[in-house]
Every structure is written in C-alpha cells, then in structure tokens.
Design an enzyme around this catalytic site. Structure first.
Site, PDB file in Angstrom:
ATOM      1  N   SER A  93      98.663 -79.404  40.359  1.00  0.00           N
ATOM      2  CA  SER A  93      98.104 -80.529  41.120  1.00  0.00           C
ATOM      3  C   SER A  93      98.808 -81.855  40.858  1.00  0.00           C
ATOM      4  O   SER A  93      98.379 -82.880  41.375  1.00  0.00           O
ATOM      5  CB  SER A  93      96.618 -80.683  40.797  1.00  0.00           C
ATOM      6  OG  SER A  93      96.456 -80.901  39.417  1.00  0.00           O
ATOM      7  N   THR A 196      94.213 -84.238  39.531  1.00  0.00           N
ATOM      8  CA  THR A 196      94.897 -85.527  39.408  1.00  0.00           C
ATOM      9  C   THR A 196      94.862 -86.029  37.971  1.00  0.00           C
ATOM     10  O   THR A 196      93.820 -85.931  37.328  1.00  0.00           O
ATOM     11  CB  THR A 196      94.135 -86.575  40.261  1.00  0.00           C
ATOM     12  OG1 THR A 196      94.046 -86.126  41.582  1.00  0.00           O
ATOM     13  CG2 THR A 196      94.807 -87.938  40.192  1.00  0.00           C
ATOM     14  N   THR A 214      99.435 -87.598  41.423  1.00  0.00           N
ATOM     15  CA  THR A 214      98.925 -86.321  41.933  1.00  0.00           C
ATOM     16  C   THR A 214      99.845 -85.752  43.010  1.00  0.00           C
ATOM     17  O   THR A 214     100.623 -86.483  43.628  1.00  0.00           O
ATOM     18  CB  THR A 214      97.523 -86.527  42.552  1.00  0.00           C
ATOM     19  OG1 THR A 214      96.951 -85.260  42.881  1.00  0.00           O
ATOM     20  CG2 THR A 214      97.593 -87.361  43.821  1.00  0.00           C
ATOM     21  N   ARG A 224      99.276 -86.591  54.743  1.00  0.00           N
ATOM     22  CA  ARG A 224      98.031 -87.068  54.144  1.00  0.00           C
ATOM     23  C   ARG A 224      98.300 -87.773  52.804  1.00  0.00           C
ATOM     24  O   ARG A 224      99.065 -87.297  51.981  1.00  0.00           O
ATOM     25  CB  ARG A 224      97.080 -85.878  53.921  1.00  0.00           C
ATOM     26  CG  ARG A 224      95.732 -86.248  53.296  1.00  0.00           C
ATOM     27  CD  ARG A 224      95.714 -86.037  51.800  1.00  0.00           C
ATOM     28  NE  ARG A 224      94.368 -86.144  51.233  1.00  0.00           N
ATOM     29  CZ  ARG A 224      94.100 -86.183  49.924  1.00  0.00           C
ATOM     30  NH1 ARG A 224      95.080 -86.111  49.062  1.00  0.00           N
ATOM     31  NH2 ARG A 224      92.870 -86.286  49.496  1.00  0.00           N
ATOM     32  N   THR A 247      89.379 -89.096  40.087  1.00  0.00           N
ATOM     33  CA  THR A 247      89.903 -87.769  40.380  1.00  0.00           C
ATOM     34  C   THR A 247      88.952 -87.106  41.366  1.00  0.00           C
ATOM     35  O   THR A 247      87.805 -87.502  41.502  1.00  0.00           O
ATOM     36  CB  THR A 247      90.041 -86.945  39.088  1.00  0.00           C
ATOM     37  OG1 THR A 247      90.627 -85.673  39.394  1.00  0.00           O
ATOM     38  CG2 THR A 247      88.705 -86.713  38.430  1.00  0.00           C
ATOM     39  N   GLY A 248      89.451 -86.107  42.059  1.00  0.00           N
ATOM     40  CA  GLY A 248      88.604 -85.432  43.041  1.00  0.00           C
ATOM     41  C   GLY A 248      89.046 -85.747  44.453  1.00  0.00           C
ATOM     42  O   GLY A 248      90.208 -86.110  44.689  1.00  0.00           O
TER      43      GLY A 248
HETATM   44  N1  GLY Z   1      92.406 -87.558  44.136  1.00  0.00           N
HETATM   45  C1  GLY Z   1      93.623 -87.135  44.620  1.00  0.00           C
HETATM   46  C2  GLY Z   1      93.680 -86.846  46.042  1.00  0.00           C
HETATM   47  O1  GLY Z   1      92.647 -86.744  46.699  1.00  0.00           O
HETATM   48  O2  GLY Z   1      94.760 -86.718  46.553  1.00  0.00           O
END
Ligand code: GLY
Length: 336
Positions: A93, A196, A214, A224, A247-248
């Site tokens: 990730s 992340t 990330t 994106r 994070t998330g």
């Molecule tokens: N938190 C990292 C992402 O959504 O890309």
C-alpha cells in the site's frame, strides 16, 4: 492480521514503559503482568519522539530515530522514516510493491510538512520509488506546494530521481485476479489492503514535522488521488499545537479536512486521542453508512502527548522514544 490487533511490547525500559492511550488494548497486557502499570493521560511528555501509523511504522520509526537521537531535524527524520515503507517491496500500500490502479499502474501520493508550516506534496506520481523525497524537493526547491502526474515525474527526473517499475509480480498477479471478476468495485478498505504510512515527529529542539505517503486504494480509478498528499486532509500540523495524520479511505478524510480538524480540536484543548475520536465521529455522522469504510487518525501534540482513534478495530500505531518502543492498538467506534 491478528498481530495488528494485539498490543506488542517490543521493548520497554522501566515501569512506565507500558503506554496507555486510554482504553487501548494494552490493558490486557497490564492485567497479565501486575508489575506493569498503565499510565494516566497525558500519556507522556518525552521528546524526541516519533509515531507512525500501522505495524510498518515500527521499522520506519527506527530510521527516523537514527536521526532524532543524534539531534537531527524532525523533517529529515520523517522523510527518512517513511522512505523505509516506500522501499519495502512487501508493502502493498506504499511505494514500491503497492497495488496498482484498475489499469495496472502504480500511482503514488505523498506529502511532507515542517514546523514553519512549509510543505511539499506530489500526487498521481508514477515510476518513482520514494515520492516523499520528491515532495521534500517541492518543499525545499520550488515556490509551490503540490506537483502532480507528469509534471511531478518531470520534476523528479530533473532532480536526479531514477525511474523504476514499481509493479511487483505479486501485486500484478493480484490485480489480474481482481480484473477477472466483473465486479468493478474496489475491494473494501481495511488493514489488509490499505496501510498508508503517516509519521509525526518532534526533535530534540522541539521542532515538529510530519509526512504521509501511499499508493492509495487498491484498483482505484486511474487518476484518483486520495487524502495522503493533501495538506489538511492526510497530514496537517501547526507548531503552536501539534500534528495529525490519517489513514483509511481518503475520500472520507477529505470531506472533513480530517487532519486539520484534529489539530484544531487539539488547539481547543482536546487531548490527541479525543481530537481523533471527534473527527472520526464526525465522519460517521456525515457518511452514515460506514460499510467497509475504515478511517483512522493519529495525533501528536507539541508536548509529546499522542493518541489515535479509528472507525473500526484494527488500527494501530508505532511509537519510538528514547525509552520506549511499542505498537499500540487504538480505540475504535465499532467492530468489523
Ligand atoms: N488514505 C489513502 C488513500 O485513500 O489514498
């Protein structure tokens, strides 16, 4: 992923070594060893200090600590720290080895910020192993905050970074398997596919800095960008107050300017963990349906007090100081 859910006491010196960010699961450890006593909040006031998200923060913190322990600059420390996760080929990730987007491209987002609120960021960057160091160059050597896509890549190459294929065979295989299904929906964000790394540090001169990096959500749409490179969303700090990172699911974090909100709540007097909890609850209230949506925040105030909170169980963070090294489970709103 059981290890993510269990508090690990990696090393500790003295009876104050059990870290307690209120309601964390390390109480179980204390119960099993009566010689260890949980601390009451504020958890600690020890600097230098470095904290970072998830288990991969343990080794990342050590790289940061190498600089912090010798009087180094927090900004250099967080850059060196998260580079470890970026260069970890096993990490799916962050950086090299990350899962690709739905077109099979590994695209990276990163940012970095110092105690003077100077910051640099890159987004939708391809073929560069350490995007945080490109972000650092944006901070140090441009009048801008963020470069994206081809512009970011051209800048990196001009600064001497080398191109590298970031898609490792294991991640490519997983992507191809995912493509076989007709389901176009990316898999749920959770600890398995979305880790992340956000890192926050205070150095021996009291300077605070942070970094966040990330490869984003696995199999995301091409182009994106998540919260991680966005100052105020994936990372924010104000040296008058402290720092926070996220994070998330980035889309959820961006909608509430998550990390900036955590810092502002600390400014109002909330402890780090409480500030994180309030923003998580705000996200839950805004989004309503939190099915498969994990978000976690980690915060460090200027005094060296820290804490985190997440929507679901499973979020943890790594801590390193001169006397302590630990992986700490965060309290959460609900169970998976
Ligand atoms: N938190 C990292 C992402 O959504 O890309």
């Amino acid at each position: 992923m059981t290890d993510r859910r269990n508090f690990l006491r990696l090393s500790a010196l003295g009876t104050g070594a059990v870290l307690t960010a209120q309601a964390c699961s390390e109480h179980a450890l204390v119960e099993s060893n009566p010689t260890l006593q949980p601390e009451t909040a504020p958890a600690m006031k020890e600097t230098p200090i470095v904290v970072s998200t998830w288990k991969h923060g343990i080794t990342a913190n050590l790289a940061a600590w190498n600089l912090l322990q010798s009087g180094g600059y927090a900004l250099d420390a967080v850059e060196a720290g998260v580079r470890v996760a970026e260069s970890d080929v096993e990490n799916r990730s962050v950086g090299l080895g990350g899962y690709p987007d739905k077109e099979g491209k590994v695209t990276l987002d990163a940012c970095i910020m110092n105690e003077k609120s100077n910051c640099g960021a890159v987004a939708f960057l391809q073929d560069i192993e350490n995007p945080v160091s490109v972000a650092r160059k944006v901070l140090d050597e441009t009048p801008h905050v963020m470069l994206v896509g081809k512009g970011a890549l051209d800048f990196a190459l001009a600064k001497g970074f080398e191109k590298r294929n970031l898609l490792v065979p294991e991640a490519e295989e997983a992507w191809k398997k995912w493509m076989e299904g007709s389901n176009y929906t990316p898999p749920p964000i959770n600890t398995e596919n979305h880790d992340t790394i956000g890192m926050l540090a205070i150095d021996s001169s009291g300077r605070i800095s942070g970094a966040c990096t990330t490869s984003g959500a696995a199999y995301k749409m091409h182009g994106r960008v998540g919260d991680s490179p966005i100052i105020g969303a994936g990372l924010f700090l104000d040296s008058d107050v402290g720092a926070a990172c996220a994070t998330g699911l980035g889309e959820a974090v961006i909608r509430v300017s998550g990390s900036a909100m955590v810092v502002e709540l600390m400014r109002q007097g909330h402890a780090p963990e409480e500030a994180c909890k309030i923003v998580v609850e705000r996200i839950i209230n805004k989004l309503g349906d939190m099915t498969h949506i994990q978000v976690g925040f980690l915060a460090l105030n200027k005094h060296g007090e820290y804490g985190g909170y997440s929507v679901y169980n499973g979020f943890n963070f790594a801590l390193k100081t001169g006397t302590r090294e630990a992986l700490i489970d965060c309290p959460f709103n609900r169970k998976w």
